[in-house]
Design an enzyme around this catalytic site. Structure first.
Site, PDB file in Angstrom:
ATOM      1  N   LYS A 105       0.856  -1.180   0.000  1.00  0.00           N
ATOM      2  CA  LYS A 105       0.000   0.000   0.000  1.00  0.00           C
ATOM      3  C   LYS A 105       0.896   1.237   0.000  1.00  0.00           C
ATOM      4  CE  LYS A 105      -3.848   1.931   2.696  1.00  0.00           C
ATOM      5  NZ  LYS A 105      -4.640   1.765   3.949  1.00  0.00           N
ATOM      6  N   HIS A 107      -0.155   4.426   0.426  1.00  0.00           N
ATOM      7  CA  HIS A 107      -0.739   5.569   1.119  1.00  0.00           C
ATOM      8  C   HIS A 107      -1.138   5.133   2.530  1.00  0.00           C
ATOM      9  CE1 HIS A 107      -4.088   3.355  -0.666  1.00  0.00           C
ATOM     10  NE2 HIS A 107      -4.827   3.815   0.341  1.00  0.00           N
TER      11      HIS A 107
END
Length: 222
Positions: A105, A107
């Site tokens: 991921k 973010h």
């Protein structure tokens, strides 16, 4: 490591009743025609998952294996890690758990690991070990986080020769994890337990499958 024979028999019966353990003719990843199939994805409601978690927790506590947290490799291991952590807490053994994403991921908190910080002695949980690939990947992630893999727990040990490139090996995937990767493996039940259940006659409708399962083990078992 071995499981209590009584618990193993109870688990096999539960897996059959839940439709997770089925008999017939199924093609495995190794291209073999297996007379049985174990699909942990069919522990697909709250009652079944809760009972499965009880079996894992009972088996782990009885094994005496020391661990500080649980790690569930994506995807099936995620649900298993959460459910077993809840059951262990209910039994008075509260431990954190974590799991990985298939894709990092970029973010928010970022990274591939989700859940509690991965540290200390980490127990890997999965449904089965087919080739050891998932275990190797889990070990790499755990060690990269600075923690120590201490063992693996699975629902069923097929006790079957591993296959690479269509060639049968003289060891099983579980034996590979134990001998080559140095981790103890704690199964709830094994193929030996499955055969014992079939031979016990406790489910007369399944008696016809004894010979086929036994023949499969004679050919591919370790």
């Amino acid at each position: 490591m071995t499981t209590s024979p009584a618990v193993a028999q109870e688990f096999v019966a539960f897996a059959v009743e839940a439709g997770v353990l089925r008999f017939g003719e199924f093609k495995t990843k190794a291209g073999r025609l297996s007379p049985y199939f174990f699909n942990a994805g069919l522990f697909d409601d709250g009652a079944k998952l809760g009972r499965l978690a009880q079996f894992y927790a009972q088996t782990l506590i009885a094994s005496g294996l020391q661990f500080d947290m649980i790690f569930g490799p994506a995807y099936k291991g995620i649900t298993l890690a959460a459910a077993v952590a809840m059951e262990l807490a209910r039994m008075g053994r509260n431990v954190p758990y974590a799991y990985n994403r298939k894709e990092a991921k970029d973010h928010g908190e970022g990274g591939t690991l989700v859940g509690a910080p991965v540290k200390g002695r980490v127990l890997i949980i999965d449904d089965v070990i087919s080739a050891g690939t998932s275990v190797r990947e889990s070990i790499a992630m755990i060690q990269a986080a600075g923690a120590t893999p201490c063992g693996v727990t699975i629902a069923l040990d097929r006790q079957e020769k591993a296959a690479e490139g269509g060639v049968d090996k003289p060891w099983s995937a579980v034996q590979y994890v134990t001998r080559e990767l140095g981790l103890p493996v704690v199964p709830i039940a094994t193929l030996t337990d499955l055969l014992q259940y079939l031979r016990s006659g406790s489910n007369s409708a399944l008696g016809e499958h004894v010979e086929r399962v036994d023949a499969y083990r004679q050919r591919y078992g370790i």
